[in-house]
Design a protein around this motif. Structure first.
Motif, PDB file in Angstrom:
ATOM      1  N   UNK A  60       0.832  -1.213   0.000  1.00 47.49           N
ATOM      2  CA  UNK A  60       0.000   0.000   0.000  1.00 47.49           C
ATOM      3  C   UNK A  60       0.863   1.257   0.000  1.00 47.49           C
ATOM      4  N   UNK A  61       1.900   1.264   0.816  1.00 45.80           N
ATOM      5  CA  UNK A  61       2.764   2.448   0.886  1.00 45.80           C
ATOM      6  C   UNK A  61       3.523   2.659  -0.423  1.00 45.80           C
ATOM      7  N   UNK A  62       4.020   1.578  -1.029  1.00 44.90           N
ATOM      8  CA  UNK A  62       4.799   1.718  -2.255  1.00 44.90           C
ATOM      9  C   UNK A  62       3.928   2.097  -3.445  1.00 44.90           C
ATOM     10  N   UNK A  63       2.684   1.640  -3.464  1.00 53.40           N
ATOM     11  CA  UNK A  63       1.756   2.069  -4.517  1.00 53.40           C
ATOM     12  C   UNK A  63       1.545   3.573  -4.430  1.00 53.40           C
ATOM     13  N   UNK A  64       1.416   4.079  -3.206  1.00 55.40           N
ATOM     14  CA  UNK A  64       1.263   5.523  -3.027  1.00 55.40           C
ATOM     15  C   UNK A  64       2.434   6.301  -3.567  1.00 55.40           C
ATOM     16  N   UNK A  65       3.651   5.757  -3.416  1.00 57.95           N
ATOM     17  CA  UNK A  65       4.844   6.439  -3.913  1.00 57.95           C
ATOM     18  C   UNK A  65       4.914   6.427  -5.436  1.00 57.95           C
ATOM     19  N   UNK A  66       4.345   5.393  -6.059  1.00 60.63           N
ATOM     20  CA  UNK A  66       4.422   5.274  -7.517  1.00 60.63           C
ATOM     21  C   UNK A  66       3.461   6.190  -8.248  1.00 60.63           C
ATOM     22  N   UNK A  67       2.414   6.623  -7.573  1.00 64.77           N
ATOM     23  CA  UNK A  67       1.356   7.365  -8.242  1.00 64.77           C
ATOM     24  C   UNK A  67       1.598   8.864  -8.189  1.00 64.77           C
ATOM     25  N   UNK A  68       1.172   9.541  -9.266  1.00 57.96           N
ATOM     26  CA  UNK A  68       1.241  10.998  -9.320  1.00 57.96           C
ATOM     27  C   UNK A  68       0.027  11.574  -8.603  1.00 57.96           C
ATOM     28  N   UNK A  69       0.084  11.607  -7.312  1.00 58.04           N
ATOM     29  CA  UNK A  69      -1.026  12.141  -6.540  1.00 58.04           C
ATOM     30  C   UNK A  69      -0.510  12.839  -5.305  1.00 58.04           C
ATOM     31  N   UNK A  70      -1.423  13.167  -4.422  1.00 54.24           N
ATOM     32  CA  UNK A  70      -1.034  13.775  -3.159  1.00 54.24           C
ATOM     33  C   UNK A  70      -0.260  12.772  -2.309  1.00 54.24           C
ATOM     34  N   UNK A  71       0.472  13.276  -1.344  1.00 53.32           N
ATOM     35  CA  UNK A  71       1.186  12.394  -0.416  1.00 53.32           C
ATOM     36  C   UNK A  71       0.161  11.522   0.311  1.00 53.32           C
ATOM     37  N   UNK A  72       0.339  10.184   0.315  1.00 45.45           N
ATOM     38  CA  UNK A  72      -0.661   9.305   0.939  1.00 45.45           C
ATOM     39  C   UNK A  72      -0.851   9.608   2.418  1.00 45.45           C
ATOM     40  N   UNK A  73      -2.095   9.506   2.857  1.00 50.09           N
ATOM     41  CA  UNK A  73      -2.394   9.586   4.286  1.00 50.09           C
ATOM     42  C   UNK A  73      -2.402   8.167   4.829  1.00 50.09           C
ATOM     43  N   UNK A  74      -1.540   7.889   5.787  1.00 49.25           N
ATOM     44  CA  UNK A  74      -1.441   6.561   6.378  1.00 49.25           C
ATOM     45  C   UNK A  74      -1.968   6.626   7.801  1.00 49.25           C
ATOM     46  N   UNK A  75      -2.980   5.822   8.084  1.00 45.37           N
ATOM     47  CA  UNK A  75      -3.570   5.821   9.421  1.00 45.37           C
ATOM     48  C   UNK A  75      -3.738   4.382   9.876  1.00 45.37           C
ATOM     49  N   UNK A  76      -3.290   4.102  11.094  1.00 41.63           N
ATOM     50  CA  UNK A  76      -3.507   2.799  11.689  1.00 41.63           C
ATOM     51  C   UNK A  76      -4.943   2.731  12.191  1.00 41.63           C
ATOM     52  N   UNK A  77      -5.629   1.635  11.875  1.00 44.33           N
ATOM     53  CA  UNK A  77      -7.048   1.516  12.183  1.00 44.33           C
ATOM     54  C   UNK A  77      -7.462   2.025  13.547  1.00 44.33           C
ATOM     55  N   UNK A  78      -6.848   1.533  14.629  1.00 38.13           N
ATOM     56  CA  UNK A  78      -7.272   1.970  15.973  1.00 38.13           C
ATOM     57  C   UNK A  78      -7.057   3.450  16.244  1.00 38.13           C
ATOM     58  N   UNK A  79      -6.235   4.134  15.450  1.00 44.27           N
ATOM     59  CA  UNK A  79      -5.947   5.545  15.707  1.00 44.27           C
ATOM     60  C   UNK A  79      -7.174   6.438  15.536  1.00 44.27           C
ATOM     61  N   UNK A  80      -8.125   6.000  14.733  1.00 39.54           N
ATOM     62  CA  UNK A  80      -9.300   6.844  14.501  1.00 39.54           C
ATOM     63  C   UNK A  80     -10.354   6.675  15.589  1.00 39.54           C
ATOM     64  N   UNK A  81     -10.190   5.670  16.424  1.00 35.62           N
ATOM     65  CA  UNK A  81     -11.179   5.414  17.471  1.00 35.62           C
ATOM     66  C   UNK A  81     -11.078   6.456  18.580  1.00 35.62           C
ATOM     67  N   UNK A  82     -12.221   6.798  19.152  1.00 35.95           N
ATOM     68  CA  UNK A  82     -12.266   7.767  20.244  1.00 35.95           C
ATOM     69  C   UNK A  82     -13.353   7.363  21.230  1.00 35.95           C
ATOM     70  N   UNK A  83     -13.140   7.685  22.480  1.00 34.49           N
ATOM     71  CA  UNK A  83     -14.132   7.363  23.512  1.00 34.49           C
ATOM     72  C   UNK A  83     -15.287   8.359  23.522  1.00 34.49           C
ATOM     73  N   UNK A  84     -15.140   9.485  22.834  1.00 32.81           N
ATOM     74  CA  UNK A  84     -16.184  10.505  22.818  1.00 32.81           C
ATOM     75  C   UNK A  84     -17.188  10.213  21.706  1.00 32.81           C
ATOM     76  N   UNK A  85     -18.456  10.465  21.998  1.00 35.34           N
ATOM     77  CA  UNK A  85     -19.528  10.187  21.048  1.00 35.34           C
ATOM     78  C   UNK A  85     -19.363  11.029  19.785  1.00 35.34           C
ATOM     79  N   UNK A  86     -19.381  10.377  18.634  1.00 37.18           N
ATOM     80  CA  UNK A  86     -19.288  11.073  17.354  1.00 37.18           C
ATOM     81  C   UNK A  86     -17.890  11.439  16.917  1.00 37.18           C
TER      82      UNK A  86
END
Length: 678
Positions: A248-274
């Motif tokens: 996934x990371x190397x595909x991002x480097x090969x493409x002419x696009x924005x710098x890939x956003x890499x996020x580990x799944x649990x990082x988006x979790x929050x204890x606050x509602x919404x």
């Protein structure tokens, strides 16, 4: 020389034509060269001695109102007819927020109608009105008929096509583009995954490119006509260590696009509602804003969710690619990547064969192969060190990673999805003994099944049940079949690993073994002592129907394409009970493993050479016979300590192969046999 004046009206300013008097028009013709720069079409509109140019035209020629310019007749025969005009579109009307959709085919038709017969020059900016809105286009590139290289200027004809782009801040979106060139979604003209540090995944990359990126190489109008939108989601799944995140990371480097956003799944979790939902929306905000503003011309945005299964149970992404364990050719590539540096710097010994290592590393993941190389290197480096004196200077020239280092590493690094050889060896501590013709027939038959699964293209799944009395050697036979098969994946499912677990947990564990087996090209699963797996007891009788149904379903499930599986079950239940639970029908073949007859027992005793067998009338399981032999070896009534004294006695040791030892062991054997039977 003529004097520059402003165009008489806004309407004239949007035609890209220059205006002069009738006499000047007769003198210079319909196309005029102004200051040897831009060629304009002339029309009669103003007094003699002047030329009317719009603000954009004056900017193109770099003159102001009141300046004098030279005019010269221009010969149209010197121009090439334009085949393709690449223009950058912008909006001139003030106080507009943008977001307008421009139909490329409709606008191209309008532009041809308005500017046919005019000469266009690269860099020229042309204003025009379209559906009540003032626009302008900048001429970016020109391609002429029969020309390989781009032109500086050319004549626009009825056959000229337009390729539209938009200015970065225009807010315009181009749809239904036609006749465009291939997009530049990839940075390079060729893709070499080994240079990116990825090996063994050629087939997977072909699938990824075909399904997710091939459509992005073609002009947008072709994809629009097909009516198929671009793939927006790609899920890579497979065993740990196979390189999913790296891909996934190397595909991002090969493409002419924005710098890939890499996020580990649990990082988006929050204890606050919404808050979790907001975190996810924020990841897509930039891409949505860019798409809304520029449409098909927007940059390619890449978001990499690592360990996405931590935040959602089921993913319905439109494209799912399995990144499996590498095959032999892939393992060679991966080993080559990780050993390339040491080879270039002469640290890799000539006796190291990557092909041989690849053949011996079945079921190794990419990460495990990297670990193998690191382990071998550690053995080579450790040879140069002396713990007693770590200050000693290292002799760099003598550092060599040898074949012996890799063999040592193979003993140290084991694949997570490999054959459980150590566990299988524990199931046959005495090896495979010659137990007579009946056992030999069963062994030969099951070995035939192994070859059938290995070679036949029509047998992806074969199941065999070994049933017979307890202790008759069913598990040892199944373990020997697995060890001798050479299959990369061999696992034994036993109740001893499930003590105290709930039904659902046991079902999950059994299913997991089958799922792991499907990741290997050739697999053997041994369902040992099925009645214990089913929690069967004869009082009642009672058993777990949930586990039974799980096993029945798994025994019928065909492995994925390219994967083959042999399932060997063992059971001591009677045929009537097995048949009542439909287990007999679930297995393709069921073979009986009997107790030893007296003649079979004599063969076993002769093979292990403990004593000369006398007449033995009783039939018994092989497991019981071996136990009696071990009991007799301990000296019978003398006990263990007395027997050890015998073994330490020089006179006894000198007669180990003669009558003394044989008579003692034979006597002890019959004492044990008589004692157990009574």
């Amino acid at each position: 020389m003529v004097r520059v004046v402003a165009t008489p009206s806004q309407e004239f300013a949007l035609t890209n034509c220059a205006y002069c008097s009738r006499s000047d028009l007769d003198s210079y013709g319909s196309i005029v060269d102004v200051n040897n720069t831009i060629k304009f079409t002339l029309h009669e509109a103003i007094a003699q001695g002047c030329i009317a140019l719009s603000a954009y035209q004056r900017r193109n020629v770099k003159v102001s109102v009141g300046d004098h310019v030279s005019l010269a007749r221009f010969d149209l025969l010197s121009l090439s007819n334009l085949v393709l005009v690449n223009i950058e579109l912008d909006i001139l009307t003030k106080n507009r927020s943008g977001g307008d959709q421009i139909d490329a085919m409709t606008l191209s038709t309008e532009l041809r109608k308005r500017f046919v017969g005019q000469v266009l020059t690269v860099g020229q900016k042309v204003p025009f009105e379209y559906v009540g809105i003032n626009y302008s286009f900048n001429v970016v590139n020109l391609l002429g008929k029969g020309q390989l290289d781009n032109l500086t200027r050319g004549l626009l004809t009825q056959d000229t096509d337009f390729q539209l782009e938009t200015a970065g801040n225009s807010g315009l979106k181009i749809i239904n583009q036609r006749g465009g060139q291939l997009t530049n979604v990839f940075k390079g003209k060729d893709i070499n995954f080994q240079k990116l540090g990825i090996g063994g995944l050629d087939d997977e990359f072909k699938d990824i490119f075909r399904r997710a990126f091939a459509s992005r190489v073609f002009p947008p109008h072709i994809i629009s006509k097909l009516g198929i939108p671009h793939v927006k989601g790609l899920l890579l799944f497979g065993p740990p260590g196979t390189g999913k995140t790296l891909i996934a990371r190397q595909i991002g480097k090969m493409l002419n696009g924005r710098e890939p956003k890499v996020v580990n799944g649990p990082e988006v979790l929050s204890k606050f509602v919404g808050e979790t939902e907001k975190n996810v929306r924020d990841l897509f905000a930039d891409a949505e804003k860019d798409q809304k503003a520029q449409g098909d011309q927007s940059d390619l945005h890449i978001i990499i969710f690592d360990e996405i299964d931590a935040i959602c149970k089921v993913c319905r992404m439109e494209v799912q690619i399995e990144i499996g364990l590498p095959h032999e050719k892939g393992r060679i590539q991966i080993l080559s990547i990780h050993s390339n540096k040491m080879k270039e710097n002469s640290f890799l010994s000539a006796d190291v064969s990557l092909e041989e290592l690849a053949s011996r590393t079945k079921n190794f993941s990419g990460a495990e192969l990297e670990g193998l190389v690191k382990s071998a290197t550690s053995f080579a480096l450790n040879r140069q060190l002396k713990p007693a004196d770590l200050s000693k200077q290292i002799d760099e020239e003598n550092i060599k990673v040898t074949k012996s280092d890799f063999l040592s590493a193979l003993d140290e690094v084991k694949p997570a999805f490999g054959a459980a050889i150590n566990t299988l060896e524990m199931c046959r501590l005495n090896g495979m003994l010659n137990c007579g013709t009946r056992h030999a027939h069963v062994l030969k038959t099951v070995k035939t099944f192994v070859e059938q699964v290995k070679k036949s293209k029509r047998t992806p799944l074969l199941t065999c049940l070994l049933e017979g009395p307890s202790g008759s050697g069913k598990t040892a036979l199944a373990a020997s079949i697995g060890i001798d098969s050479g299959f990369p994946f061999i696992k034994i499912v036993s109740a001893e690993n499930m003590i105290g677990l709930q039904e659902s947990t046991k079902c999950a564990m059994i299913t997991k073994v089958f799922e792991d087996a499907y990741k290997s090209p050739l697999s053997i699963i041994i369902l040992d002592d099925i009645e214990r797996l089913l929690e069967f007891v004869s009082i009642g009788p009672r058993f777990s129907n949930v586990i039974l149904q799980t096993i029945l379903v798994l025994l019928k499930r065909i492995p994925p394409k390219g994967r083959k599986l042999l399932v060997i079950g063992t059971s001591s239940l009677e045929d009537e009970i097995l048949e009542s639970m439909t287990l007999l029908d679930a297995f393709n073949v069921h073979l009986n493993v009997p107790n030893l007859k007296p003649s079979d027992m004599k063969q076993v005793l002769e093979e292990i050479e403990v004593f000369d067998p006398a007449d033995i009338d009783d039939a018994m399981p092989i497991k019981r016979l071996l136990m009696l032999i071990e009991m007799a070896a301990q000296g019978g009534d003398k006990g263990v300590s007395d027997h050890q004294e015998y073994e330490g006695n020089q006179e006894y040791e000198g007669h180990q192969e003669h009558e003394g030892k044989e008579k003692i062991k034979l006597d002890y054997f019959y004492e044990c046999l008589h004692g157990i039977n009574t």
